[in-house]
Design a protein around this motif. Structure first.
Motif, mmCIF file in Angstrom:
data_model
loop_
_atom_site.group_PDB
_atom_site.id
_atom_site.type_symbol
_atom_site.label_atom_id
_atom_site.label_comp_id
_atom_site.label_asym_id
_atom_site.label_seq_id
_atom_site.Cartn_x
_atom_site.Cartn_y
_atom_site.Cartn_z
ATOM 1 N N SER A 129 50.148 56.864 39.256
ATOM 2 C CA SER A 129 50.864 57.064 37.996
ATOM 3 C C SER A 129 50.110 58.022 37.089
ATOM 4 O O SER A 129 50.722 58.850 36.384
ATOM 5 C CB SER A 129 51.072 55.719 37.284
ATOM 6 N N CYS B 152 51.826 58.080 29.163
ATOM 7 C CA CYS B 152 51.548 57.358 30.414
ATOM 8 C C CYS B 152 50.191 57.749 30.989
ATOM 9 O O CYS B 152 49.548 56.941 31.661
ATOM 10 C CB CYS B 152 52.653 57.620 31.423
ATOM 11 N N SER C 179 47.618 54.783 31.587
ATOM 12 C CA SER C 179 47.035 54.516 32.902
ATOM 13 C C SER C 179 45.524 54.385 32.817
ATOM 14 O O SER C 179 44.926 53.509 33.447
ATOM 15 C CB SER C 179 47.420 55.639 33.879
ATOM 16 N N SER D 4 54.328 48.615 31.321
ATOM 17 C CA SER D 4 54.816 49.107 32.616
ATOM 18 C C SER D 4 56.339 49.140 32.646
ATOM 19 O O SER D 4 56.942 50.105 33.149
ATOM 20 C CB SER D 4 54.277 48.225 33.744
ATOM 21 N N SER E 61 58.474 52.634 32.984
ATOM 22 C CA SER E 61 59.461 52.872 34.043
ATOM 23 C C SER E 61 60.826 53.227 33.459
ATOM 24 O O SER E 61 61.533 54.095 33.999
ATOM 25 C CB SER E 61 59.565 51.640 34.949
ATOM 26 N N TRP F 25 55.674 52.960 38.339
ATOM 27 C CA TRP F 25 55.653 52.071 37.182
ATOM 28 C C TRP F 25 56.530 50.847 37.396
ATOM 29 O O TRP F 25 56.246 49.764 36.866
ATOM 30 C CB TRP F 25 56.076 52.826 35.927
#
Length: 237
Positions: free
Chosen positions: A34, A79, A83, A113, A117, A162
């Protein structure tokens, strides 16, 4: 005493770090993927996502829609940072001695998460739609076409990674403090290093236990003289 294996990790307060076990764990692999995918998305837009056609103003390759490029960059950077934060949290997660704080960490992981997504899904649909609406006349010599396709492709890959991280966090939350699920720590070594303790019994056999805190069973040695000694009888009148 906090239960071992709370919310998918090892024994509470354990400071042992295993690099091989950590980086080969499926959850860590998904976080690294990710992280890489988010770098590809926002770097493609920043480097080749804008073109200059006869003016000093930069236009977005996605149908000249600046919102499309801004959305991809924003989600990619968010993101990317998320991460990294969750990778650090996974490293220090076994050192958290409170089950309540562990549960909060898993809840934050689940919420982020799931949101990531969803945002990647929206971004994939948005960018794909804008790219489909882009006419060849707006991109002379196909400038930025490869970067646009790579952005859309890795947006789709980010949805998968994700989503899997969301499922992983949900399973950890459901398991609670009872089951060590998706743990990168080797919990079998603790039970394997326990020494067996023997306790003698009156009939000559022994009881073997691996719990060092278990008290020996109650035994009483019978004296043969006490068995053969006659009891005192009360006088009869």
């Amino acid at each position: 005493m906090e239960p071992a294996g709370a919310y998918g990790s090892g024994k509470a307060g354990n400071t042992n770090f295993e690099p091989i076990g950590f980086f080969t764990h499926p959850r860590t692999v998904l976080r690294l993927l990710s992280w890489v995918f988010s770098i590809v998305v926002f770097s493609c837009i920043v480097n080749e996502g804008y073109i200059n056609i006869g003016s000093e103003r930069l236009l977005c390759v996605f149908n000249n829609n600046a919102d499309a490029c801004n959305y991809g960059i924003t989600v990619g950077v968010a993101c990317f940072l998320g991460s990294l934060c969750f990778l650090v949290m996974d490293v220090y997660f076994p050192t958290i001695s409170s089950v309540r704080y562990r549960r909060r960490a898993v809840l934050v992981d689940l919420a982020f998460s799931g949101l990531a997504s969803f945002l990647w899904f929206v971004g994939f649909c948005f960018l794909a739609n804008q790219w489909q609406a882009t006419s060849p006349d707006e991109l002379p010599l196909a400038q930025g076409s490869d970067a646009a396709r790579a952005t859309i492709t890795f947006c789709f890959f980010s949805i998968l990674t994700w989503a899997l991280l969301t499922v992983s966090a949900l399973r950890r939350l459901i398991s609670g403090p009872n089951i060590a699920l998706f743990s990168w720590q080797q919990l079998d070594s603790a039970s394997g290093n326990a020494r067996a303790t023997t306790y003698p019994v009156a009939n000559g056999s022994t009881i073997v236990t691996t719990n060092p805190y278990q008290a020996p069973p109650f035994t009483e040695t019978l004296d043969p003289q006490k068995l053969t000694k006659p009891r005192a009888m009360a006088p009869a009148f």
